[in-house]
Design a protein around this motif. Structure first.
Motif, PDB file in Angstrom:
ATOM      1  N   ALA A   1      19.714   9.350  -1.463  1.00 46.35           N
ATOM      2  CA  ALA A   1      18.489   8.652  -1.871  1.00 46.35           C
ATOM      3  C   ALA A   1      17.316   8.996  -0.959  1.00 46.35           C
ATOM      4  O   ALA A   1      17.492   9.358   0.206  1.00 46.35           O
ATOM      5  N   PHE A   2      16.128   8.851  -1.507  1.00 49.93           N
ATOM      6  CA  PHE A   2      14.913   8.834  -0.681  1.00 49.93           C
ATOM      7  C   PHE A   2      14.201   7.529  -0.985  1.00 49.93           C
ATOM      8  O   PHE A   2      13.772   7.293  -2.120  1.00 49.93           O
ATOM      9  N   HIS A   3      14.087   6.662   0.030  1.00 53.40           N
ATOM     10  CA  HIS A   3      13.419   5.372  -0.189  1.00 53.40           C
ATOM     11  C   HIS A   3      12.219   5.179   0.729  1.00 53.40           C
ATOM     12  O   HIS A   3      11.557   4.152   0.652  1.00 53.40           O
ATOM     13  N   GLY A   4      11.952   6.135   1.623  1.00 53.94           N
ATOM     14  CA  GLY A   4      10.797   5.988   2.508  1.00 53.94           C
ATOM     15  C   GLY A   4      11.208   6.040   3.968  1.00 53.94           C
ATOM     16  O   GLY A   4      12.381   5.910   4.299  1.00 53.94           O
ATOM     17  N   LEU A   5      10.225   6.199   4.839  1.00 53.29           N
ATOM     18  CA  LEU A   5      10.532   6.531   6.232  1.00 53.29           C
ATOM     19  C   LEU A   5      10.206   5.425   7.237  1.00 53.29           C
ATOM     20  O   LEU A   5      10.248   5.657   8.435  1.00 53.29           O
TER      21      LEU A   5
ATOM     22  N   SER B   1       0.786  -1.234   0.000  1.00 54.59           N
ATOM     23  CA  SER B   1       0.000   0.000   0.000  1.00 54.59           C
ATOM     24  C   SER B   1       0.819   1.285   0.000  1.00 54.59           C
ATOM     25  O   SER B   1       0.256   2.373   0.137  1.00 54.59           O
ATOM     26  N   SER B   2       2.138   1.170  -0.089  1.00 58.23           N
ATOM     27  CA  SER B   2       2.943   2.400  -0.128  1.00 58.23           C
ATOM     28  C   SER B   2       4.316   2.081  -0.705  1.00 58.23           C
ATOM     29  O   SER B   2       4.711   0.904  -0.795  1.00 58.23           O
ATOM     30  N   GLY B   3       5.044   3.129  -1.022  1.00 58.52           N
ATOM     31  CA  GLY B   3       6.401   2.952  -1.532  1.00 58.52           C
ATOM     32  C   GLY B   3       7.321   2.347  -0.488  1.00 58.52           C
ATOM     33  O   GLY B   3       8.090   1.421  -0.773  1.00 58.52           O
ATOM     34  N   SER B   4       7.242   2.865   0.737  1.00 59.28           N
ATOM     35  CA  SER B   4       8.109   2.336   1.809  1.00 59.28           C
ATOM     36  C   SER B   4       7.867   0.858   2.013  1.00 59.28           C
ATOM     37  O   SER B   4       8.803   0.078   2.206  1.00 59.28           O
ATOM     38  N   GLU B   5       6.606   0.491   1.983  1.00 64.68           N
ATOM     39  CA  GLU B   5       6.276  -0.920   2.198  1.00 64.68           C
ATOM     40  C   GLU B   5       6.845  -1.778   1.060  1.00 64.68           C
ATOM     41  O   GLU B   5       7.270  -2.920   1.284  1.00 64.68           O
TER      42      GLU B   5
ATOM     43  N   VAL C   1      18.549   1.399  -5.870  1.00 67.20           N
ATOM     44  CA  VAL C   1      18.847   2.736  -6.403  1.00 67.20           C
ATOM     45  C   VAL C   1      17.649   3.283  -7.181  1.00 67.20           C
ATOM     46  O   VAL C   1      16.901   2.522  -7.798  1.00 67.20           O
ATOM     47  N   GLU C   2      17.466   4.596  -7.099  1.00 67.84           N
ATOM     48  CA  GLU C   2      16.493   5.272  -7.971  1.00 67.84           C
ATOM     49  C   GLU C   2      17.215   5.546  -9.298  1.00 67.84           C
ATOM     50  O   GLU C   2      18.279   6.164  -9.287  1.00 67.84           O
ATOM     51  N   PRO C   3      16.665   5.137 -10.427  1.00 65.48           N
ATOM     52  CA  PRO C   3      17.375   5.368 -11.688  1.00 65.48           C
ATOM     53  C   PRO C   3      17.629   6.852 -11.959  1.00 65.48           C
ATOM     54  O   PRO C   3      18.673   7.220 -12.503  1.00 65.48           O
TER      55      PRO C   3
ATOM     56  N   ALA D   1       4.827   2.653  -6.823  1.00 63.55           N
ATOM     57  CA  ALA D   1       3.763   3.088  -5.886  1.00 63.55           C
ATOM     58  C   ALA D   1       3.215   4.398  -6.457  1.00 63.55           C
ATOM     59  O   ALA D   1       3.019   4.508  -7.667  1.00 63.55           O
ATOM     60  N   LYS D   2       3.002   5.375  -5.614  1.00 60.62           N
ATOM     61  CA  LYS D   2       2.567   6.727  -6.004  1.00 60.62           C
ATOM     62  C   LYS D   2       1.548   6.755  -7.149  1.00 60.62           C
ATOM     63  O   LYS D   2       0.366   6.638  -6.903  1.00 60.62           O
ATOM     64  N   ALA D   3       1.998   6.890  -8.407  1.00 59.65           N
ATOM     65  CA  ALA D   3       1.051   7.101  -9.509  1.00 59.65           C
ATOM     66  C   ALA D   3       0.326   5.828  -9.931  1.00 59.65           C
ATOM     67  O   ALA D   3      -0.551   5.867 -10.799  1.00 59.65           O
TER      68      ALA D   3
ATOM     69  N   LEU E   1      15.570  -1.552  -8.476  1.00 63.60           N
ATOM     70  CA  LEU E   1      15.275  -0.166  -8.843  1.00 63.60           C
ATOM     71  C   LEU E   1      14.059   0.342  -8.082  1.00 63.60           C
ATOM     72  O   LEU E   1      12.985  -0.285  -8.118  1.00 63.60           O
ATOM     73  N   ASP E   2      14.241   1.453  -7.394  1.00 58.28           N
ATOM     74  CA  ASP E   2      13.123   2.139  -6.755  1.00 58.28           C
ATOM     75  C   ASP E   2      12.552   3.107  -7.791  1.00 58.28           C
ATOM     76  O   ASP E   2      13.125   4.170  -8.051  1.00 58.28           O
ATOM     77  N   GLU E   3      11.433   2.697  -8.393  1.00 54.72           N
ATOM     78  CA  GLU E   3      10.794   3.543  -9.419  1.00 54.72           C
ATOM     79  C   GLU E   3       9.491   4.135  -8.870  1.00 54.72           C
ATOM     80  O   GLU E   3       8.531   4.365  -9.611  1.00 54.72           O
ATOM     81  N   VAL E   4       9.492   4.374  -7.568  1.00 52.91           N
ATOM     82  CA  VAL E   4       8.291   4.912  -6.922  1.00 52.91           C
ATOM     83  C   VAL E   4       7.925   6.279  -7.522  1.00 52.91           C
ATOM     84  O   VAL E   4       6.751   6.589  -7.721  1.00 52.91           O
ATOM     85  N   GLN E   5       8.928   7.094  -7.818  1.00 57.69           N
ATOM     86  CA  GLN E   5       8.638   8.387  -8.469  1.00 57.69           C
ATOM     87  C   GLN E   5       8.820   8.312  -9.982  1.00 57.69           C
ATOM     88  O   GLN E   5       8.089   8.935 -10.738  1.00 57.69           O
ATOM     89  N   THR E   6       9.812   7.544 -10.421  1.00 57.29           N
ATOM     90  CA  THR E   6      10.161   7.584 -11.851  1.00 57.29           C
ATOM     91  C   THR E   6       9.279   6.685 -12.712  1.00 57.29           C
ATOM     92  O   THR E   6       9.249   6.852 -13.941  1.00 57.29           O
TER      93      THR E   6
HETATM   94  C1  LIG Z   1      11.780   7.228  -4.616  1.00 53.29           C
HETATM   95  C2  LIG Z   1      10.885   6.974  -3.452  1.00 53.29           C
HETATM   96  N1  LIG Z   1      10.852   5.764  -2.896  1.00 53.29           N
HETATM   97  C3  LIG Z   1      10.037   5.469  -1.859  1.00 53.29           C
HETATM   98  C4  LIG Z   1       9.224   6.439  -1.306  1.00 53.29           C
HETATM   99  C5  LIG Z   1       8.333   6.109  -0.154  1.00 53.29           C
HETATM  100  O1  LIG Z   1       7.023   6.070  -0.576  1.00 53.29           O
HETATM  101  P1  LIG Z   1       5.811   6.213   0.471  1.00 53.29           P
HETATM  102  O2  LIG Z   1       5.813   7.620   0.958  1.00 53.29           O
HETATM  103  O3  LIG Z   1       4.595   5.853  -0.339  1.00 53.29           O
HETATM  104  O4  LIG Z   1       6.060   5.238   1.555  1.00 53.29           O
HETATM  105  C6  LIG Z   1       9.226   7.721  -1.856  1.00 53.29           C
HETATM  106  C7  LIG Z   1       8.369   8.780  -1.287  1.00 53.29           C
HETATM  107  O5  LIG Z   1       8.438   9.914  -1.588  1.00 53.29           O
HETATM  108  C8  LIG Z   1      10.074   7.997  -2.954  1.00 53.29           C
HETATM  109  O6  LIG Z   1      10.114   9.216  -3.499  1.00 53.29           O
END
Ligand SMILES: Cc1ncc(COP(=O)(O)O)c(C=O)c1O
Length: 450
Positions: A141-145, A113-117, A194-196, A256-258, A227-232
């Protein structure tokens, strides 16, 4: 200032009062009453143009009518929305489409249900598959909290005070193959994540050949390439995955996200069959990693409807063409200003990179405000764009000198004109008018106690 009606007071009292204070200080506490496409309408009659897209959530625009009506029909159907004891047909349908679009070795999907998950799942899957605990990630990087995802972020702002995170994680500079290889050589690393294109780090594009070589190094040392493609992902950069620009064949991709039209939380971890088999390796382990809401029908229906819109409206091609127009127009309009260092990006994931001024008359106030808070300058730009020009955007979370320009993929040329006009006016103001800097004093006073 925000209208402090009963619901706002309740939020202040019971959800996050500091967030309310921050929005008030930035003069961005607006009550939105309708959001459609790339436009947001406020209770006080103002209209805003969204160039942030909820951090790449709204690729299909706000409240796309086709996605809204698909969700309404799904609710009316009264199907097994969250039964947890059945085979979700919609999850199967969405997974098949995501794997087909992603291609390569990605043939299974874990829904969450989320990018972090999704990042948490990738960490577990990589460890289960390789039997190695080590995780390497890119600086900035930003991968979630959540605790696992946060262990893959080196910015102390996000980590401080939250206690020990995962052991065995290591940052390497984004783009530095030598450092990556040095880390992988120990053969204790389960995954390189890694985020591409690094988004919150400042819209950082990978150096030519970097991701391809990183993938090869991962294969050489038995490390999974994640690859973390949560934004890309989801056509944000023009292709379904940013990986497709570079011909990559990752072991795991996180979306995730979109994914679900900005209407229902959803995440998807696309994985290869062999990684999947290491986790769900027997009947006994059939549900060894699950998430209650993961395959819920509303999220799955939203995902399917979102893919329909992205494909039917050709939004990948639109991201490419509008992104080109945006960067060209911005470069023509603002690259002559000394504080504008660069306009960079791919598709509709773009950044305007600012730099400290050389001219003494600008340098003195710039440094003074940077001392108060490193994000102060960027927030002034954000505030001016919002209040004076009706443009919503933000600076990058891990790089306060980069302003995002990431509108919904449905933007048109008129929207781009509006953004470029506003950006030019603000750039001009910061270089020529004392009022830009005196205004900063007011903001400084308002935030001084944060
Ligand atoms: C690249 C990337 N990965 C993971 C996450 C975490 O996603 P979420 O906030 O849905 O947990 C984010 C959130 O901004 C993100 O930008």
């Amino acid at each position: 200032m925000g209208e402090v009606g009963a619901p706002a007071l309740q939020y202040q009292e019971h959800v996050n009062p500091q967030w309310v204070r921050l929005l008030d200080a930035l003069e961005m506490n607006v009550r939105y009453v309708k959001c459609a496409g790339a436009e947001l309408y406020a209770a006080d009659g103002r209209r805003f143009l969204d160039f942030l897209s909820g951090y790449c959530v709204h690729n299909t625009g706000h409240n796309h009518p086709a996605i809204v009506s698909a969700l309404q029909r799904e609710l009316d159907r009264q199907g097994p929305a969250m039964l947890q004891s059945h085979v979700s047909e919609l999850a199967g349908e969405l997974a098949e489409r995501l794997c087909r679009l992603a291609g390569g070795r990605l043939n299974k999907v874990f829904f969450c249900s989320s990018g972090s998950e999704g990042v948490e799942a990738a960490i577990k899957f990589a460890r289960a598959h390789t039997g190695r605990n080590g995780l390497v990630y890119a600086s900035g990087a930003f991968h979630g909290l959540t605790c696992g995802a946060l262990s893959l972020m080196d910015d102390p702002f996000w980590r401080a005070g939250f206690g020990p995170l995962l052991a065995d994680t290591e940052a390497v500079p984004f783009g530095d193959l030598v450092a990556l290889e040095r880390a992988l050589r120990s053969r204790t690393i389960g995954a390189f994540i890694v985020e591409p294109v690094q988004s919150e780090a400042g819209i950082c594009l990978p150096p030519a050949g970097y991701l391809e070589a990183a993938q090869a190094a991962c294969r050489k040392y038995g490390t999974l390439f994640v690859l973390d493609e949560v934004q890309t992902g989801m056509f944000r950069t023009g292709r379904f995955l940013a990986a497709h620009h570079y011909g990559l064949d990752p072991d795991i991709v996180i979306l995730a996200k979109a994914l679900s039209g900005g209407l229902v939380p959803s995440g998807a971890v696309l994985i290869s069959n062999n990684v999947y088999d290491s986790v769900y390796s027997s009947l006994k382990r059939a549900i060894v990693h699950t998430s209650t809401f993961g395959e819920n029908n509303l999220a799955m229906r939203a995902g399917l409807a979102t893919l329909d819109v992205l494909e039917r409206e050709n939004l990948g091609a639109r991201a490419v063409s509008m992104g080109d127009v945006l960067r060209t127009r911005l470069r023509e309009a603002v690259s002559g200003y000394e504080m504008v260092q660069e306009i960079r990006g791919v598709g509709l994931l773009n950044g305007i990179v600012f730099t400290a001024p050389r001219k003494l008359s600008l340098r003195a106030p710039f440094e003074a405000f940077r001392k108060i808070h490193p994000a102060m300058f960027g927030q002034l730009v954000v505030m001016r764009l919002f209040r004076d020009h009706g443009i919503l955007t933000q600076i990058c979370g891990n790089n306060f000198m980069v302003l995002k320009a990431a509108p919904p993929l449905i933007v048109d040329a008129g929207h781009i004109d509006e953004f470029v006009g506003a950006m030019t006016a603000v750039a001009d103001l910061m270089h020529t008018s004392a009022s830009f800097w005196t205004e900063a004093l007011g903001l400084a006073r308002r935030v001084v106690n944060f």
